[in-house]
Write a protein that holds these residues in place. Structure first.
Motif, mmCIF file in Angstrom:
data_model
loop_
_atom_site.group_PDB
_atom_site.id
_atom_site.type_symbol
_atom_site.label_atom_id
_atom_site.label_comp_id
_atom_site.label_asym_id
_atom_site.label_seq_id
_atom_site.Cartn_x
_atom_site.Cartn_y
_atom_site.Cartn_z
ATOM 1 N N LYS A 19 0.858 -1.173 0.000
ATOM 2 C CA LYS A 19 0.000 0.000 0.000
ATOM 3 C C LYS A 19 0.897 1.227 0.000
ATOM 4 C CE LYS A 19 -4.200 1.614 2.117
ATOM 5 N NZ LYS A 19 -5.261 1.305 3.051
ATOM 6 N N ILE A 20 0.713 2.063 -0.993
ATOM 7 C CA ILE A 20 1.465 3.312 -1.096
ATOM 8 C C ILE A 20 0.446 4.439 -1.171
ATOM 9 C CG2 ILE A 20 3.096 4.670 -2.444
ATOM 10 C CD1 ILE A 20 4.211 1.986 -3.513
ATOM 11 N N GLY A 21 0.397 5.234 -0.133
ATOM 12 C CA GLY A 21 -0.613 6.292 -0.079
ATOM 13 C C GLY A 21 -2.001 5.682 -0.056
ATOM 14 N N ARG A 22 -2.843 6.102 -0.988
ATOM 15 C CA ARG A 22 -4.201 5.563 -1.071
ATOM 16 C C ARG A 22 -4.300 4.383 -2.022
ATOM 17 N NH1 ARG A 22 -7.596 10.827 -2.236
ATOM 18 N NH2 ARG A 22 -5.586 11.575 -2.930
ATOM 19 N N GLU A 23 -3.227 4.052 -2.698
ATOM 20 C CA GLU A 23 -3.216 2.982 -3.701
ATOM 21 C C GLU A 23 -2.808 1.649 -3.074
ATOM 22 O OE1 GLU A 23 -4.400 2.138 -7.352
ATOM 23 O OE2 GLU A 23 -4.100 4.232 -6.766
ATOM 24 N N THR A 24 -3.570 0.586 -3.329
ATOM 25 C CA THR A 24 -3.204 -0.746 -2.860
ATOM 26 C C THR A 24 -2.846 -1.618 -4.059
ATOM 27 O OG1 THR A 24 -5.502 -1.467 -2.881
ATOM 28 C CG2 THR A 24 -4.652 -0.657 -0.793
ATOM 29 N N TYR A 25 -1.931 -2.544 -3.842
ATOM 30 C CA TYR A 25 -1.447 -3.428 -4.891
ATOM 31 C C TYR A 25 -1.653 -4.878 -4.468
ATOM 32 C CZ TYR A 25 0.611 0.868 -6.545
ATOM 33 O OH TYR A 25 0.775 2.155 -6.991
#
Length: 72
Positions: A19-25
């Motif tokens: 998870k980077i900031g509001r983005e999930t992978y």
């Protein structure tokens, strides 16, 4: 049902990679059978059953026509 829920319902393993900031992978992995189940869900055949080689159902004739399933 969102895409990741559909993948889980079809039998895929869905992992949260980061998870980077509001983005999930996420990573999604599974068998060809799971991919066929996912295809059935995407087509609106939310009726998933386990039936050996053909584990997807599109309706009452699914068992008879299950061997005809393709990814194309």
């Amino acid at each position: 049902m969102n895409t990741l829920e559909m993948a889980r319902a079809a039998g895929f393993v869905v992992l949260l990679d980061g998870k980077i900031g509001r983005e999930t992978y996420h990573s999604v992995t599974g068998s060809v059978l799971a991919l066929e189940r996912f295809q059935a869900l995407c087509r609106g055949g939310g009726n998933i059953v386990d039936g050996g080689d053909a584990a997807i159902a599109f309706g009452p004739d699914a068992a008879r026509d299950a061997h005809k399933t393709s990814l194309v």
